[in-house]
Design a protein around this motif. Structure first.
Motif, short mmCIF file in Angstrom:
data_model
loop_
_atom_site.label_atom_id
_atom_site.label_comp_id
_atom_site.label_asym_id
_atom_site.label_seq_id
_atom_site.Cartn_x
_atom_site.Cartn_y
_atom_site.Cartn_z
N ASN A 147 0.72 3.51 -2.65
CA ASN A 147 0.00 4.46 -3.59
C ASN A 147 -0.85 5.42 -2.73
O ASN A 147 -1.94 5.14 -2.47
N GLU A 148 -0.54 6.92 -2.52
CA GLU A 148 -1.45 7.56 -1.77
C GLU A 148 -2.39 8.27 -2.83
O GLU A 148 -2.14 8.72 -3.83
N ILE A 149 -3.70 8.05 -2.53
CA ILE A 149 -4.97 8.69 -3.13
C ILE A 149 -5.31 10.02 -2.66
O ILE A 149 -5.52 10.91 -3.10
N TYR A 150 -5.44 10.05 -1.13
CA TYR A 150 -5.77 11.21 -0.34
C TYR A 150 -5.03 11.31 0.85
O TYR A 150 -5.00 10.26 1.73
N ASN A 151 -4.49 12.26 1.18
CA ASN A 151 -3.72 12.48 2.31
C ASN A 151 -3.54 13.91 2.59
O ASN A 151 -2.82 14.49 2.01
N VAL A 154 -13.18 9.87 6.92
CA VAL A 154 -11.84 9.84 6.18
C VAL A 154 -10.65 10.65 6.41
O VAL A 154 -10.76 11.68 6.39
N LYS A 155 -9.39 9.88 6.66
CA LYS A 155 -8.49 10.68 7.00
C LYS A 155 -7.23 10.57 5.96
O LYS A 155 -6.58 11.30 5.70
N SER A 156 -7.52 9.32 5.41
CA SER A 156 -6.48 9.09 4.36
C SER A 156 -6.61 7.70 3.62
O SER A 156 -7.60 6.86 4.02
N ILE A 157 -6.50 7.90 2.14
CA ILE A 157 -6.74 6.70 1.19
C ILE A 157 -5.47 6.33 0.54
O ILE A 157 -4.88 7.25 0.03
N LYS A 158 -5.33 4.89 0.52
CA LYS A 158 -4.19 4.48 -0.16
C LYS A 158 -4.63 3.19 -1.01
O LYS A 158 -5.80 2.56 -0.85
N THR A 177 -8.74 1.15 8.70
CA THR A 177 -8.14 1.11 9.88
C THR A 177 -8.42 2.21 10.89
O THR A 177 -8.92 3.24 10.16
N LEU A 184 -8.33 -1.17 -1.63
CA LEU A 184 -8.08 0.25 -0.81
C LEU A 184 -7.76 0.05 0.57
O LEU A 184 -8.13 -1.05 1.38
N LEU A 185 -6.82 0.82 1.13
CA LEU A 185 -6.68 0.98 2.75
C LEU A 185 -7.01 2.28 3.04
O LEU A 185 -6.37 3.33 2.61
N ILE A 223 -9.84 -2.04 3.11
CA ILE A 223 -9.37 -2.42 4.50
C ILE A 223 -9.62 -1.17 5.26
O ILE A 223 -9.15 0.09 4.70
N TYR A 232 -17.37 4.68 -3.88
CA TYR A 232 -16.16 5.13 -3.73
C TYR A 232 -16.04 6.59 -3.75
O TYR A 232 -15.50 7.45 -3.20
N LYS A 259 -15.87 12.41 2.27
CA LYS A 259 -14.96 12.05 3.29
C LYS A 259 -15.81 11.16 4.38
O LYS A 259 -15.32 11.21 5.50
N PHE A 275 0.78 -1.19 0.03
CA PHE A 275 -0.07 0.04 0.17
C PHE A 275 1.01 1.19 -0.11
O PHE A 275 1.11 2.04 0.87
#
Lengths: 109, 109
Positions: free
Chosen positions: A103-107, B70-74, B20, B82-83, B18, B38, B45, A101
């Motif tokens: 690949n960052e999509i949103y951060n 949502v805080k981050s998406i990878k 977390t 997706l994580l 996934i 998605y 978010k 994991f």
């Protein structure tokens, strides 16, 4: 060891497996096990999967040397997903990255 | 935001996700998103899923109050999983457990 019965039927014989680093909890990869892969994993305490692309049993590490040693196994509330903590040799990802994991999509930070 | 294109085709329009806890990294649950879920998640978010049992779009928290922010998406190396790190209101699991992964199968310690 409990007698929880896993639900392999929901996804045509395959169970998704979330793999984490047993020391940090970092999510390393998601892969799939059929019943044979699950049984071999339980017996050997090394991770076996079912490769959906190659359509074959896959002993993680056999070609890469990047074996995964099982430290703990959990399943979820409806027993259709596994969460397995492992000791990862080398890298989990075939790209050489420690985790798949990357690949960052949103951060936002 | 990147232009990574997610592989929704591999599992008939669904992507495993996934989830977390963004503070601890603890794995809370595995669920599935279709493209609509998605897109709504990206836009709002808040976590939306596709419920495989009810066959409908599912805005997590709408009935339970247990929203996930949502805080981050990878995504992973082959963009088929997706994580997502979230801020969990209440509990992730419908049983009331914070994480769905409360069933121990193997733990030697």
């Amino acid at each position: 060891m409990t007698d929880l019965s896993l639900d392999f039927k929901k996804q045509g014989g395959l169970l998704p497996v979330i793999v984490t680093d047993f020391q940090t909890g970092q999510v390393l990869m998601l892969a799939y096990m059929n019943e044979e892969a699950y049984q071999k994993t339980l017996d050997s305490k090394e991770m076996y999967y079912w490769s959906r692309s190659r359509n074959e049993l896959w002993h993680k590490g056999d070609t890469s040397g990047h074996y995964q040693y099982v430290k703990s196994i959990k399943t979820d509330c409806d027993q259709d997903t596994l969460l397995i903590a492992v000791e990862q040799v080398g890298a989990a990802c075939h790209t050489g990255a420690y985790s798949c994991f990357f690949n960052e999509i949103y951060n936002p930070e």
